[in-house]
Design an enzyme around this catalytic site. Structure first.
Site, mmCIF file in Angstrom:
data_model
loop_
_atom_site.group_PDB
_atom_site.id
_atom_site.type_symbol
_atom_site.label_atom_id
_atom_site.label_comp_id
_atom_site.label_asym_id
_atom_site.label_seq_id
_atom_site.Cartn_x
_atom_site.Cartn_y
_atom_site.Cartn_z
ATOM 1 N N GLU A 128 0.831 -1.211 0.000
ATOM 2 C CA GLU A 128 0.000 0.000 0.000
ATOM 3 C C GLU A 128 0.864 1.259 0.000
ATOM 4 O OE1 GLU A 128 -2.748 1.336 -0.767
ATOM 5 O OE2 GLU A 128 -4.172 1.086 0.886
ATOM 6 N N THR A 181 -2.946 12.513 -5.985
ATOM 7 C CA THR A 181 -2.746 12.257 -4.553
ATOM 8 C C THR A 181 -2.141 13.491 -3.880
ATOM 9 O OG1 THR A 181 -2.282 9.977 -5.149
ATOM 10 C CG2 THR A 181 -1.763 10.619 -2.894
#
Lengths: 306, 306
Positions: A128, A181
Site C-alpha cells: 500500500e 494524490t
C-alpha cells in the site's frame, strides 16, 4: 494445493467521521487474482489484465506486499501472481489495497496459513505504501477482515472488527476523473479547530456505538465529517448535489470514499440503496463526466478463495 | 408523596480520549438532597450544608435547573430544596452537575415522572451553565443515566448510554488546590494538529468498542489523551507522578477528571483499585497538599431515591 484463485474486494475508507481509521468492505466489486507456487524462487507477476500496471514485483503493489511476506518465510520455491484488475487505480475504493491484500492472502493460504490477518496486514502495508507513499491500513483492514474495521494504531498495528447490522448496503459512484494524490493531500488542513475535532470524535464514538447496537437512525446521525469533507469535496465535481440527492432519496449518510473521487452512501436495505443509486447517477448523467456506480451489501468476510 | 430524599452522584468527565463528550458515574461519592412540595409557589432553597453556596435559587446551580423545570410545568405549588453537599465545588468530579441533576430528578419524581432523562438533562444544563459559563452535559449525563455516557451533541441533545464491564472500578484522587476555570480554559489549544485529532478519535472509537466488548486490555490501550492532557496537566502538581504510580500498580489508565484538579484511574476489580489508591496517595503524602481519595465501582444507575 499449488494454485489458488481469490477475490480481493474493494473497500471504502474514512466513512465520513472516521478519517484515517475507519473502513468497510464491499461485496461484489473487486479484483480476481491467481496465486501459484512455482519452482523458480522469488515473486513473479506473470499476468495483468484490466489496467496497465508494472510487471516488476518491486514496482507493483501486489508484488511489494508479496515480497515483504516472502522475506519473512524460508522456502525453496517461489510464487507466480496473476492479476485480473477490475478496480480502477485512483478511484478511491481501495484499488491498491485489493492488490496488496490479494497476493499475501493467497500466498498465506498456499503456505498453510502460517500468518494471522494482522500479520498479513503488516505485509500488505508495504505494498500500500508503494501506491500512497505512506503506511496506512484503513483500506487494507476491511479488505482482509471484512465488515467494518477501525485501525486503532499503525505502530503497533491494532485492528478492531466493529460489528454492523445485517441490512446495511452501500451505493458508490465513481466519477471517472483523476485527483492527484498530492493535491488531495495538500488540501488537508494541518491543524483543525478544537471544536471541530470534538464534533468529529463525538460522531465517530457515536457511529461505533450505533454499529454495535444496529441503530440505523444513529448511524445516520453520526455520518458527518466536519474536518476533511469541507476541503476535499471541492475536488469532486457535483459532490454536494450527489450527497444531497442520496440523502433526499433515503440514504443514511454519504461522503467521500477514501480520498475520492468516489462518493459513498450507506442505506438500510437493498431497495433504498437502489433508489439512491438512481438518484446519484441522475446527477452525473447531466454532466459529461463518465462514471461507474455500484450497489453492494457490506461484505463481512473480506478477501476469499473462489 | 410530598418529600423525597435523593443521592446525586459525582461523575468523571472527559475520561482521557473523550474530551467534552464522555463521562462515567461514581457509586459512593455524591450529594444528598431533599426535595419537598410546598404551598408557596416557586423554588426555595431552605438548607445548605457542607459548603457555602448561595440560597437565592437563581444564583444556585440546583436552583437554576429547578427553575428551568418549574417554568415548563403548570402547578399551584412550589418546591423546597435541601442540599447536603459532599462534593467540593471545583474538585473536577461534577459537583455542580450533581446539584443541577439532583433538584430536577427529585422534582420529576414528586411530579410523577412527566419528563424523561434527556429532558431532565436539558433542564440541568441551565444549572450547569451557571457554574461553568457554558452549556455542556458531560457530567450531567452520567449523573442522570448512570454508567458511561457519550454526549453526541448538545443541540439537539443526544445522549448515548455505553455499556461497560461489571468489574470496572475507578480510583480518584482530589488534591485540594484551586484551579481557576478561566485558567483551565485559557490553557486549551484553539487548534490541534490533524494527526493528534486522528489519534484521539481512534482512541475514542476504540474505547467505545472496548466498553461494548468488555475488553479490558483495549480499554487500557485506548485511555490516552494527546489533545488536552499535555496542556492541562501542567496545572496539577505531581500529575505525571500520580499517573505513573497508578499505571505501575495496575491501573488500566489514568487521566484528568473533568478539568481537574482531580485525577482518575480505571481498574479491573476492587483489589486493583485499592492498590492504585495506595500508590496514588503515596505520591501526595510526600507533599504538603491535602487530598481526598475515593475508590468506586462504576455506578450504572445514576441519581437515585434513598
Amino acid at each position: 494445493m499449488n494454485e489458488i484463485k481469490i477475490f480481493s474486494p474493494a473497500t471504502v475508507a474514512n466513512v465520513a467521521c472516521g478519517f484515517d481509521v475507519l473502513g468497510f468492505c464491499l461485496d461484489n466489486v473487486g479484483d480476481d487474482m491467481i496465486i501459484r507456487k512455482t519452482n523458480k524462487k522469488g515473486i513473479h507477476i506473470t499476468k495483468i489484465e484490466g489496467y496497465d500496471l508494472p510487471y516488476e514485483a518491486e514496482l507493483n503493489v501486489a508484488g511489494v506486499s508479496a515480497l515483504a511476506m516472502y522475506a519473512a518465510i524460508d522456502v525453496d520455491f517461489g510464487f507466480e501472481i496473476e492479476i485480473y484488475k477490475n478496480i480502477k487505480p485512483g478511484s478511491g475504493i481501495g484499488s491498491s489495497a485489493a492488490s496488496a491484500v490479494g497476493s499475501v492472502f493467497g500466498m498465506n493460504e498456499l503456505l498453510g496459513k502460517p500468518f494471522n490477518k494482522t500479520q498479513l496486514t503488516e505485509f500488505a502495508i508495504k505494498g500500500e505504501a508503494l501506491a500512497s507513499k505512506c503506511e496506512h491500513a484503513d483500506n487494507l483492514a476491511p479488505a482482509l477482515f471484512g465488515g467494518f474495521t477501525l485501525v486503532k494504531s499503525i505502530s503497533p498495528l491494532q485492528i478492531l472488527e466493529i460489528p454492523s447490522p445485517d441490512d446495511l448496503y452501500a451505493t458508490i459512484i465513481h466519477p471517472q476523473i483523476e485527483i492527484k494524490t498530492s493535491e488531495s493531500r495538500a488540501i488537508l488542513p494541518k491543524e483543525v479547530p478544537l471544536g471541530h475535532a470534538i464534533e468529529q470524535w463525538a460522531n465517530l464514538g457515536s457511529l461505533v456505538h450505533a454499529l454495535h447496537t444496529s441503530d440505523y437512525k444513529l448511524i445516520s446521525n453520526s455520518l458527518n465529517d466536519v474536518v476533511v469533507e469541507p476541503h476535499r469535496s471541492q475536488l469532486i465535481p457535483k459532490f454536494s448535489l450527489v450527497k444531497e440527492a442520496a440523502l433526499i432519496h433515503g440514504a443514511l449518510g454519504a461522503g467521500i470514499s477514501g480520498s475520492g473521487p468516489s462518493i459513498f452512501s450507506l442505506c438500510k436495505g437493498l431497495e433504498a440503496a437502489n433508489k439512491v443509486r438512481e438518484a446519484m447517477q441522475n446527477v452525473y448523467s447531466k454532466t459529461d463526466i463518465a462514471f461507474d456506480i455500484h450497489v453492494s451489501k457490506i461484505n463481512t468476510n473480506g478477501v476469499k478463495i473462489i
